[in-house]
Design an enzyme around this catalytic site. Structure first.
Site, short mmCIF file in Angstrom:
data_model
loop_
_atom_site.label_atom_id
_atom_site.label_comp_id
_atom_site.label_asym_id
_atom_site.label_seq_id
_atom_site.Cartn_x
_atom_site.Cartn_y
_atom_site.Cartn_z
N GLY A 1 0.87 -1.18 0.00
CA GLY A 1 0.00 0.00 0.00
C GLY A 1 0.90 1.23 0.00
O GLY A 1 1.86 1.31 0.78
N ALA A 2 0.58 2.19 -0.88
CA ALA A 2 1.51 3.29 -1.14
C ALA A 2 1.93 4.07 0.13
O ALA A 2 3.13 4.20 0.41
CB ALA A 2 0.91 4.22 -2.19
N ARG B 1 10.38 -0.98 -4.46
CA ARG B 1 9.20 -1.08 -5.34
C ARG B 1 9.14 0.19 -6.20
O ARG B 1 9.39 1.29 -5.69
CB ARG B 1 7.89 -1.24 -4.53
CG ARG B 1 7.80 -2.60 -3.84
CD ARG B 1 6.41 -2.92 -3.34
NE ARG B 1 5.50 -3.32 -4.40
CZ ARG B 1 4.19 -3.49 -4.23
NH1 ARG B 1 3.64 -3.25 -3.04
NH2 ARG B 1 3.42 -3.87 -5.22
N GLN C 1 -5.61 -8.82 -2.47
CA GLN C 1 -5.64 -7.81 -1.38
C GLN C 1 -7.09 -7.50 -0.97
O GLN C 1 -7.33 -7.15 0.18
CB GLN C 1 -4.96 -6.51 -1.84
CG GLN C 1 -3.45 -6.57 -1.96
CD GLN C 1 -3.00 -6.95 -3.35
OE1 GLN C 1 -3.71 -7.62 -4.10
NE2 GLN C 1 -1.80 -6.54 -3.72
N ASP D 1 -1.50 4.71 -6.33
CA ASP D 1 -0.06 4.57 -6.07
C ASP D 1 0.72 5.75 -6.61
O ASP D 1 1.79 6.07 -6.11
CB ASP D 1 0.44 3.25 -6.66
CG ASP D 1 -0.05 2.10 -5.82
OD1 ASP D 1 -1.18 1.66 -6.05
OD2 ASP D 1 0.67 1.70 -4.88
N ASN E 1 -2.97 2.60 -10.15
CA ASN E 1 -3.42 1.87 -8.95
C ASN E 1 -3.40 0.38 -9.30
O ASN E 1 -3.05 -0.01 -10.43
CB ASN E 1 -4.81 2.35 -8.52
CG ASN E 1 -5.20 1.80 -7.15
OD1 ASN E 1 -4.43 1.89 -6.21
ND2 ASN E 1 -6.38 1.21 -7.03
#
Ligand code: MRU
Length: 347
Positions: free
Chosen positions: A48-49, A90, A197, A238, A248
């Site tokens: 998760g960002a 990432r 998720q 994101d 996203n």
């Protein structure tokens, strides 16, 4: 307040809820160096960002603590390596670079202090980023909740909840805030293949809060939009490019196209730290490709034939024209455009 924490500082180390094990088990492994925190980000222990931004900031703090007894040269060199390894963990969520840039400014600003004092400065900075994240999510929650009818059904994709942030969540934060304000919200959760998720994390988070939730296969989304009243789709992000294109979780673009087809508002909840003015449009956003094993099967079970070619991009880009509004801590930006985004960012 949720009954779990996504990340926190305990006994000079970073504790993360291992999200790979949810909802079956709650385990909180501890991390005491940047390399290990980068591994946890890469392997989706934390995801998760905003959450990976916070974890990276704490990754710098743990490394500084570990190196504080060494010479100034070793401290500086070790931290440079920590920034590099965390920055490469990432590629898509810009919050990671945003948090590291903020930590780098703190490190530079502390030059001249001894290593222990610098390590303290970095720990305070990481805590501040995490505390601010929760406040920002609550502000977004208030702005977003005002857009929802008193009784409504919201679809969401992936997990943009407390698990994806330091707490409260972005898309789920809006749902939480609306519920706390007395609105009756029912949530349709897309399972979110390939890493699930939605099924594993969002469904669990909402269930914990007692918010009515129905889990669907991603492929049922269009059917449901056509068959029953879905009042809004709300997702996280994101990275939002300077023209309003939104990266996203893979599958978000499909949801946006379907929402437009069915006349359903498509909202993107994003803190300002997710908006990247240096990325002109969606084509410039790096899209992470993950292991083919995520598509071939799950949890040790393989259902795809051996030697089949597999492609696994884990984010996609929704063009700005499909976004009804961005919901940020500074307010709601309708029909995002380059000018609107510049104004939102005060540039
Ligand atoms: O691969 P993940 O699980 O890190 O992807 C997460 C998402 O795509 C979320 O929707 C996004 O980070 C927003 S979280 C508030």
């Amino acid at each position: 307040m949720t009954a779990f924490h996504t990340l926190r500082w305990v006994d000079d180390s970073l504790e993360l809820l291992d999200q790979r094990l949810l909802p079956a088990r709650l385990e909180y492994p501890r991390f005491t160096n940047a390399e290990a925190v980068a591994g946890a980000i890469r392997d989706l222990v934390v995801r998760g960002a905003p959450a990976i931004g916070c974890a990276a900031a704490y990754g710098i703090a743990v490394e500084a603590r570990r190196l504080r007894g060494q010479s100034t040269g070793q401290f500086d060199a070790g931290l440079k390596q920590a920034f590099d390894v965390l920055g490469a963990s990432r590629p898509t969520a810009v919050n990671l670079q945003w948090a590291l840039d903020r930590m780098r400014r703190q490190l530079d600003g502390s030059a001249g202090l001894d290593n222990s004092a610098r390590a303290n400065v970095l720990l305070i900075a990481a805590r501040t980023i995490a505390d601010e994240d929760v406040r920002i999510n609550r502000a977004m929650g208030t702005h977003g909740a005002a857009l929802l009818p008193d009784v409504c059904c919201v679809m969401t994709h992936c997990n943009a909840g407390a698990l994806a942030t330091a707490g409260h969540g972005t898309a789920l934060g809006i749902i939480r805030s609306a519920t706390s304000a007395g609105k009756k919200i029912e949530v349709i959760v897309n399972e979110t293949r390939p890493f699930l998720q939605g099924a594993r994390l969002t469904a669990w988070e909402l269930q914990q809060d007692g918010i009515p939730v129905t889990l669907i296969a991603d492929s049922a989304a269009g059917h449901l939009m056509g068959q029953r009243s879905i009042d809004a789709v709300i997702v996280g992000a994101d990275r939002v490019a300077a023209n309003g294109d939104v990266a996203n979780k893979i599958g978000t673009y499909m949801m946006a196209v379907l929402a437009r087809r069915h006349g359903i508002p498509f909202y993107v909840a994003c803190p300002l730290s997710t908006i990247d003015p240096d990325t002109p449009d969606g084509r410039a956003i790096p899209i992470e490709e993950r292991s083919t094993g995520e598509v071939a099967g799950y949890g040790g079970m393989r259902w795809a034939p051996q030697d089949i070619r597999i492609c696994n991009p884990v984010f996609d880009v929704t063009p700005a024209e499909l976004v009804t509004a961005l919901i940020t801590e500074r307010g709601v930006l309708d029909s995002p455009s380059p000018a609107g985004i510049r104004e939102l960012l005060g540039r």
